[in-house]
Design an enzyme around this catalytic site. Structure first.
Site, PDB file in Angstrom:
ATOM      1  CD1 TRP A   1       2.874   5.735   7.297  1.00  0.00           C
ATOM      2  CD2 TRP A   1       4.713   5.133   6.323  1.00  0.00           C
ATOM      3  NE1 TRP A   1       3.955   6.101   7.986  1.00  0.00           N
ATOM      4  CE2 TRP A   1       5.188   5.042   7.658  1.00  0.00           C
ATOM      5  CE3 TRP A   1       5.373   3.475   5.759  1.00  0.00           C
ATOM      6  CZ2 TRP A   1       6.440   5.356   7.492  1.00  0.00           C
ATOM      7  CZ3 TRP A   1       6.717   3.781   6.354  1.00  0.00           C
ATOM      8  CH2 TRP A   1       7.419   4.229   7.153  1.00  0.00           C
ATOM      9  CG  HIS A   2       6.617   2.350   2.127  1.00  0.00           C
ATOM     10  ND1 HIS A   2       5.686   1.199   3.204  1.00  0.00           N
ATOM     11  CD2 HIS A   2       7.327   1.844   2.942  1.00  0.00           C
ATOM     12  CE1 HIS A   2       6.370   0.787   4.177  1.00  0.00           C
ATOM     13  NE2 HIS A   2       6.790   0.985   3.645  1.00  0.00           N
ATOM     14  N   GLY A   3       4.547   5.681   0.701  1.00  0.00           N
ATOM     15  CA  GLY A   3       4.587   7.534  -0.931  1.00  0.00           C
ATOM     16  C   GLY A   3       3.370   7.211  -1.858  1.00  0.00           C
TER      17      GLY A   3
END
Length: 471
Positions: free
Chosen positions: A323-325
């Protein structure tokens, strides 16, 4: 438009006055005003991406309505989730998946490559997509009534205080507030919101943006610095990302509260956590509540065999990393934290027992584990992250630390010290030594003015970045 920008500081009082100038009996008109403002502020970044926001809103709104009378609700839900995720997958993960697939095919002797996309990622797409999907799943599991008023639902998804930075709010918290008329100006709530806005601004521009000067300097050329300097940069990066994200989230909560709305608390002094599990109950609370409710528990949570529980934890944290990257560094970061949590659970460390010295040791160990994983969060490649570790453990390097003494270092120390003292007071002595909440006006206003002066004199006011914009 960032909350710490001069444009927002000038625009927000006008928005506040116009909002409350609309008579309370025209509550729907107030919501229309907020919806228009939310879209206009979102379009400040790139107008065309407002279509992505509108598309996700329309798909989840329509899917929730169809679920009500659907004969095959699971299929309807799946279709809605896939359609809602398509923009996120296309903009954020296409290049990553394309490169991963190309690498796998190359290993098999097949050479096939799709052209990558050079589109910028729509701001806040991860936040509003997860918020809309959370509503959809809550409707499916009958935890939330279907919202038939499209205006209310569209405002819930796009509400400008939280669309770019979170928190990821639940429909059960926000929609009732949007539907209820606000017949009067809530002065105590507005005052509380202004306090949040002021302290959040201090965390962002005095602490985070000033610490970032040192961290960016070292990480940009980490091979030119000693192991001790890299170690200091790792610790300061943890402080930077906390002050940046928690400060900006607090500003979002403050803006919403001035307008009369309560949003989800997003941080609760995470660096005083006594375990990694405890840290994630305090850090980005809305995201990890979302992951718990819609990933971890549906996988089986802890009500299963131990090995399956450990697998569920790992999957949840890997999803958090993704989700973060779209980068292998984020996958490794999430996996490391998942492994730390599994180890804690296996040895029974998730609950803290013992005296103050035991607690202090556990706080330090938890912070160290968090910093160790955060190296992969910060560096652009796995090679660079390993390079930082190799510098730290290269004992042939001089035992020295780089300091940017003037003018950054003294201001950095002052900002971090005040942040630590504020969090320590709230953690260990809640209600003691009140400053912004003091009964005495001279103490309250002295604190307000001191923070304003420090923001103006020591804050990095030309910063146009917010770390979590990229997520």
């Amino acid at each position: 438009m960032l909350f710490n920008s001069f444009n927002f500081i000038i625009a927000f009082p006008l928005l506040f006055l116009l909002y409350y100038a609309i008579p309370a009996r025209y509550g729907k008109c107030r919501n229309v005003f907020l919806l228009v403002v939310s879209y206009l502020l979102y379009m400040q970044w790139k107008p065309v991406y407002a279509l992505v926001l509108l598309g996700v809103t329309l798909v989840t709104y329509a899917t929730a309505l169809l679920l009500k009378g659907s004969r095959r609700p699971k299929l309807t839900l799946t279709a809605g989730v896939v359609l809602s995720l398509l923009p996120l997958l296309l903009f954020k993960y296409f290049n990553f998946l394309n490169e991963a697939l190309t690498g796998l095919l190359s290993m098999a002797g097949l050479h096939f490559h799709l052209q990558g996309l050079n589109w910028a990622i729509p701001v806040g797409i991860s936040f509003f997509t997860l918020q809309a999907l959370g509503y959809l799943w809550d409707v499916y599991y009958k935890r939330q009534e279907v919202e038939r008023d499209f205006l209310t639902y569209a405002l819930f998804v796009s509400f400008f205080p939280s669309i770019m930075s979170g928190p990821i709010n639940k429909a059960s918290l926000v929609i009732p507030q949007l539907k209820s008329l606000r017949p009067y100006f809530d002065y105590p709530k507005a005052v509380e919101g202004m306090k949040m806005l002021l302290w959040g601004m201090f965390m962002k521009v005095v602490v985070a943006d000033r610490v970032a000067i040192y961290v960016d300097t070292v990480y940009s050329h980490y091979l030119n610095y000693t192991g001790m300097t890299n170690l200091v940069a790792i610790i300061l990066h943890a402080i930077q990302i906390y002050a940046d994200f928690a400060g900006y989230s607090l500003m979002a909560l403050g803006v919403a509260r001035v307008l009369g709305f309560d949003l989800t608390e997003n941080f609760r002094r995470p660096f005083f956590a006594t375990s990694v599990a405890d840290l994630w109950r305090r850090w980005h609370i809305s995201l990890f509540t979302w992951l718990r409710d819609y990933i971890y528990i549906p996988l089986g949570g802890s009500r299963c065999a131990p090995w399956r529980n450990y697998l569920n934890i790992l999957i949840t944290f890997v999803v958090s990393g993704i989700w973060h990257g779209a980068n292998w560094t984020f996958v490794i970061w999430g996996a490391m934290l998942g492994v730390f949590m599994c180890i804690e659970k296996a040895i029974g460390w998730q609950r803290c027992t013992g005296g103050p010295w035991v607690r202090l040791c556990r706080i330090c160990l938890t912070f160290g584990a968090f910093c160790a994983a955060l190296v992969f969060f910060r560096l652009p490649t796995v090679v660079d992250a390993c390079g930082v570790y190799s510098r730290i453990f290269d004992f042939s390097l001089p035992f020295s630390v780089y300091f940017d003494w003037v003018p950054n270092f003294p201001f950095t120390v002052i900002g971090i010290t005040l942040l630590f003292l504020k969090d320590a007071r709230d953690e260990f002595f809640p209600g003691r030594v009140p400053l912004m909440d003091s009964r005495h006006a001279i103490v309250r206003w002295g604190t307000y003015l001191s923070l304003v002066v420090m923001i103006l004199l020591t804050g990095v006011l030309d910063s146009d970045q917010f770390i979590y914009n990229q997520f």
